[in-house]
Design a protein around this motif. Structure first.
Motif, PDB file in Angstrom:
ATOM      1  N   ASP A   1     110.027  42.561  29.528  1.00 40.56           N
ATOM      2  CA  ASP A   1     110.591  42.771  30.854  1.00 40.56           C
ATOM      3  C   ASP A   1     112.110  42.884  30.802  1.00 40.56           C
ATOM      4  OD1 ASP A   1     111.309  40.138  30.404  1.00 40.56           O
ATOM      5  OD2 ASP A   1     110.180  39.319  32.105  1.00 40.56           O
TER       6      ASP A   1
ATOM      7  N   HIS B   1     108.823  39.902  38.903  1.00 43.19           N
ATOM      8  CA  HIS B   1     107.805  40.082  37.866  1.00 43.19           C
ATOM      9  C   HIS B   1     106.938  41.300  38.167  1.00 43.19           C
ATOM     10  CE1 HIS B   1     108.690  36.495  35.648  1.00 43.19           C
ATOM     11  NE2 HIS B   1     108.282  35.649  36.571  1.00 43.19           N
TER      12      HIS B   1
ATOM     13  N   HIS C   1     108.675  44.512  37.231  1.00 39.75           N
ATOM     14  CA  HIS C   1     108.718  44.728  35.786  1.00 39.75           C
ATOM     15  C   HIS C   1     107.352  45.153  35.250  1.00 39.75           C
ATOM     16  CE1 HIS C   1     112.402  41.827  35.506  1.00 39.75           C
ATOM     17  NE2 HIS C   1     112.738  43.026  35.920  1.00 39.75           N
ATOM     18  N   LEU C   2     106.307  44.521  35.729  1.00 40.67           N
ATOM     19  CA  LEU C   2     104.952  44.873  35.283  1.00 40.67           C
ATOM     20  C   LEU C   2     104.580  46.275  35.729  1.00 40.67           C
ATOM     21  CD1 LEU C   2     103.447  41.403  36.084  1.00 40.67           C
ATOM     22  CD2 LEU C   2     103.329  42.453  33.819  1.00 40.67           C
TER      23      LEU C   2
ATOM     24  N   ALA D   1     105.967  46.699  31.752  1.00 39.68           N
ATOM     25  CA  ALA D   1     106.169  45.553  30.859  1.00 39.68           C
ATOM     26  C   ALA D   1     104.829  45.005  30.373  1.00 39.68           C
ATOM     27  CB  ALA D   1     106.947  44.455  31.571  1.00 39.68           C
TER      28      ALA D   1
ATOM     29  N   VAL E   1     105.992  39.394  30.443  1.00 39.24           N
ATOM     30  CA  VAL E   1     106.997  38.915  31.393  1.00 39.24           C
ATOM     31  C   VAL E   1     107.372  37.487  31.006  1.00 39.24           C
ATOM     32  CG1 VAL E   1     106.424  40.406  33.330  1.00 39.24           C
ATOM     33  CG2 VAL E   1     105.189  38.250  33.045  1.00 39.24           C
TER      34      VAL E   1
ATOM     35  N   GLY F   1     112.850  45.061  25.018  1.00 37.56           N
ATOM     36  CA  GLY F   1     113.039  44.917  26.456  1.00 37.56           C
ATOM     37  C   GLY F   1     114.504  44.764  26.765  1.00 37.56           C
TER      38      GLY F   1
ATOM     39  N   ALA G   1     114.228  46.809  36.198  1.00 35.53           N
ATOM     40  CA  ALA G   1     112.914  47.429  36.070  1.00 35.53           C
ATOM     41  C   ALA G   1     113.033  48.904  35.720  1.00 35.53           C
ATOM     42  CB  ALA G   1     112.125  47.256  37.373  1.00 35.53           C
TER      43      ALA G   1
ATOM     44  N   VAL H   1     113.056  49.020  32.064  1.00 34.35           N
ATOM     45  CA  VAL H   1     111.703  48.787  31.542  1.00 34.35           C
ATOM     46  C   VAL H   1     110.896  50.077  31.588  1.00 34.35           C
ATOM     47  CG1 VAL H   1     109.533  47.553  31.898  1.00 34.35           C
ATOM     48  CG2 VAL H   1     111.704  46.353  32.198  1.00 34.35           C
TER      49      VAL H   1
END
Length: 327
Positions: free
Chosen positions: A21, A56, A59-60, A64, A67, A304, A311, A314
C-alpha cells in the motif's frame, strides 16, 4: 492470525511480486484528518476508525496486495504517554486491525494485513527513526515492543511489518522477542538507511548503512536467517536510493526483499512537515511506476510506497507490474 494466512504470505512473497500500500498519513490528510500530533496517524483511531478504513479501501481498490495497519505510532508506552489507559490503548490497536481486515474482506479478500510495528524512535516523535539517535538494552526494546505485538497478533494480522528501523540492536532485540515469545509469527524487517553515505578516501560512495553505522548487507545477512522472518527490506527512504539498497540486501541474503520508499521529500520533525526532494543517486527523478519493474528485476519481491505516497501511486505500480503478480 490463522496458519493458512501465515504460510500464505511467505509463499506469496517468494512467488512475487506483490504490491504494497501507500502512506496512511497522506491518505488521512486527503480526508481532512490532522496527523500533526505525537500519535501521528494513530490519532485518527481515538474516536473511531472510519477514515482509516477508507484509506485502506482506496489502497486495496488501487491494487494493493498488502495493507499495513495504522499502528506505527501505537506502541503501548506511546499511547500511555498520550493519556490512554491500558484498556483504551488495547482498543485502539484492535480498532486499527479491524479497519484493515474489514477493508480487505470488502474490497480484496485475497490480500494480506500486515501489523505495523514502528521503532522506539517513532515513540520519541522527533524524527529519531531517521537518525537512530537513541539506545536501549535488549530488555528495554523487548518491553517497549511486546504489548503492541501481542495485541496485533490477537486481533488477527497475517504478519508483522517491523519497519523504519534505524538501529541493528533494536532489530536484533525484536527478532529474539518474536522467536522466544511469539514463535511461528511471520514478519518482515524493514530498515531506513542513512540519508547519504559518506565517501571513502577513494571518493567512491560507501555501501548503504543504517544510521547507527551497521552495513545494510550485514543486517540483511543476520535477519534473513532469523526464525519467522519472511522478508527484509527498506522503507521511507528516497526512491533514488532504493536501487543501491536492493543490491546491498541481495548481497546479504536470499530472502525476499520488500521496498516501499517515500516520495523523496525530507521530513522536518519540529514542523512535522515534508518538503523538498532528494533526486540524487542513479535512479534520478523517475516515478515509482517506472522504477518498480527495475526494482523487481534487481531482486525486490514487494514494492509500495511510504510517506507522501498515495493510492494513485499504488495503482500506477500495480499497472507497471502487470499480470506477473502473485495475489
Amino acid at each position: 492470525m490463522t496458519e493458512p494466512r501465515a504460510s500464505g504470505i511467505a509463499a506469496a512473497l517468494r512467488a512475487g511480486p506483490l504490491v504494497l500500500d501507500a502512506g496512511m498519513s497522506t491518505g488521512l490528510e486527503r480526508l481532512g484528518v490532522r496527523t500533526d500530533s505525537a500519535l501521528w496517524t494513530a490519532s485518527a483511531l481515538r474516536e473511531g476508525s472510519e477514515a482509516v478504513r477508507r484509506v485502506h479501501e482506496e489502497h486495496l481498490a488501487a491494487g494493493a496486495d498488502v495493507v499495513i495497519t495504522d499502528t506505527y505510532q501505537a506502541a503501548l508506552p506511546t499511547l500511555a504517554a498520550a493519556g490512554l489507559d491500558r484498556a483504551e490503548a488495547g482498543e485502539m490497536v484492535r480498532r486499527a486491525v479491524a479497519a484493515a481486515r474489514q477493508a480487505r474482506d470488502a474490497v480484496r479478500p485475497g490480500a494480506f494485513v500486515a501489523g505495523s510495528v514502528g521503532p522506539y524512535g517513532a515513540h520519541l516523535a522527533d524524527g529519531s527513526e531517521y537518525t537512530g539517535a537513541y539506545r536501549m538494552d535488549e530488555s528495554g526494546y523487548r518491553d517497549f515492543h511486546r504489548g503492541r505485538i501481542a495485541l496485533l497478533l490477537e486481533a488477527g494480522v497475517d504478519l508483522l511489518a517491523i519497519e523504519t528501523l534505524p538501529r541493528a540492536d533494536e532489530a536484533r532485540a525484536v527478532a529474539v522477542l518474536l522467536a522466544e515469545e511469539f514463535p511461528g509469527t511471520p514478519a518482515w524487517f524493514s530498515f531506513t538507511p542513512a540519508a547519504a553515505s559518506p565517501a571513502h578516501a577513494s571518493s567512491a560512495p560507501a555501501p548503504p548503512a543504517l544510521p547507527d553505522g551497521t552495513p545494510l548487507q550485514e543486517i540483511a545477512r543476520e535477519l534473513g536467517k532469523a526464525p519467522g522472518v519472511v522478508a527484509v527490506g527498506v522503507n521511507c527512504l528516497a526512491p533514488a536510493r532504493v536501487g543501491e539498497a536492493i543490491r546491498a540486501l541481495r548481497r546479504g541474503t536470499s530472502a525476499p526483499i520488500v521496498v516501499y520508499p517515500n516520495s523523496g521529500e525530507s521530513y522536518d520533525p519540529l514542523a512535522k512537515a515534508w518538503s523538498g526532494r532528494d533526486d540524487s543517486g542513479e535512479e534520478g527523478a523517475t516515478s515509482l511506476a517506472e522504477l518498480a519493474p527495475r526494482w523487481v528485476a534487481a531482486g525486490a519481491s514487494a514494492v509500495g510506497g511510504c510517506c507522501r505516497t498515495t493510492a494513485d501511486d499504488v495503482a500506477a505500480i500495480a499497472r507497471a507490474l502487470g499480470d506477473g503478480r502473485a495475489v
